[in-house]
Write an enzyme that holds these catalytic residues in place. Structure first.
Site, short mmCIF file in Angstrom:
data_model
loop_
_atom_site.label_atom_id
_atom_site.label_comp_id
_atom_site.label_asym_id
_atom_site.label_seq_id
_atom_site.Cartn_x
_atom_site.Cartn_y
_atom_site.Cartn_z
N ASP A 16 0.96 -1.24 -0.13
CA ASP A 16 0.09 -0.10 0.05
C ASP A 16 0.67 1.08 -0.09
O ASP A 16 2.09 1.34 0.21
CB ASP A 16 -0.81 -0.06 1.24
CG ASP A 16 -1.51 1.43 1.42
OD1 ASP A 16 -2.32 1.67 0.85
OD2 ASP A 16 -1.47 1.61 2.36
N ASP A 18 -0.08 5.20 1.05
CA ASP A 18 -0.09 5.96 2.13
C ASP A 18 -0.45 5.22 3.33
O ASP A 18 -1.10 4.49 3.48
CB ASP A 18 -1.51 6.90 1.64
CG ASP A 18 -1.46 7.71 0.34
OD1 ASP A 18 -0.27 8.22 -0.01
OD2 ASP A 18 -2.42 8.09 0.05
N ARG A 115 -10.67 -1.16 -6.85
CA ARG A 115 -10.49 -0.55 -5.32
C ARG A 115 -10.49 -1.54 -4.12
O ARG A 115 -11.28 -2.19 -4.07
CB ARG A 115 -11.68 0.54 -5.51
CG ARG A 115 -11.83 1.50 -4.05
CD ARG A 115 -12.87 2.23 -3.88
NE ARG A 115 -12.90 2.72 -2.65
CZ ARG A 115 -12.22 3.86 -2.28
NH1 ARG A 115 -11.06 4.38 -3.07
NH2 ARG A 115 -12.30 4.50 -1.07
#
Length: 200
Positions: A16, A18, A115
């Site tokens: 990932d 952030d 997403r």
């Protein structure tokens, strides 16, 4: 023939962005808000040295919501790659989901399959880069990362940077799917991954 093709597939480490690679700032809506977390470049360099492809998979709904233009996303990732390269590290793949069902911009307003916790980003990377998802690892600071990795059979690591500590305390106890490992940060996650990847 199928066995040979399967054997040629490589495990990878999916990260990932952030809260895992850089400080969790809500939305990186200006280049000045991008800051690598301590030890991240060194941890990625270790993975590079182990021959494990490093693939960043990131939801960027701020683009869909109109909080920043696509050009900024390009700038941010160029800066990420620049800072990593300065420390002798590299990202081998970068996959972005720009979608959101309530997007301000029509081209991004959709119920997509990429997403996270949906698995489209990982599956696209596996197709493009010839990766074995079931031998791979997914590292992130949200339960959506854990669920995404688990859905493709990857080993999952929750890092306690970014939203991780709060997710562990308040989201995790109610979840059926749990991470395979919880690490203080990416450096600790990489140590666990390297030890596990070394096992036959």
């Amino acid at each position: 023939m199928a066995d040979n093709a399967q054997h040629a597939l490589r495990p990878a480490v999916f990260l990932d962005r952030d809260g895992t690679i850089n400080e969790q700032m809500g939305y990186i809506n200006h280049l000045s808000r991008f800051h690598l977390l301590p030890g991240v470049a060194e941890a990625i360099r270790v993975l590079n040295g182990q021959g494990l492809p490093v693939v960043v998979v990131t939801n960027q709904s701020g683009l869909a919501r109109g909080y920043f233009p696509e050009s900024l996303l390009v700038e941010v990732h160029a800066e990420m790659n620049r800072q990593l390269a300065a420390a002798g590290a590299r990202i081998d793949g970068l996959y972005i989901c720009p979608h959101h069902p309530e997007a301000k911009m029509e081209q991004y307003r959709q119920q997509c399959t990429c997403r996270k916790p949906k698995t489209g980003l990982l599956e696209q990377a596996a197709c493009d880069m010839h990766l074995d998802l079931e031998r791979s690892f997914m590292v992130g600071d949200r339960w959506s990362d854990v669920r995404c990795g688990a859905a493709v059979g990857a080993a999952t690591v929750l890092v306690l940077t970014g939203y991780g500590r709060g997710d562990l305390c308040y989201i995790g106890p109610g979840q059926a799917i749990q991470p395979d490992h919880v690490a203080e940060n990416l450096s600790e996650a990489v140590s666990w991954i390297c030890a596990r990847a070394a096992k036959p």
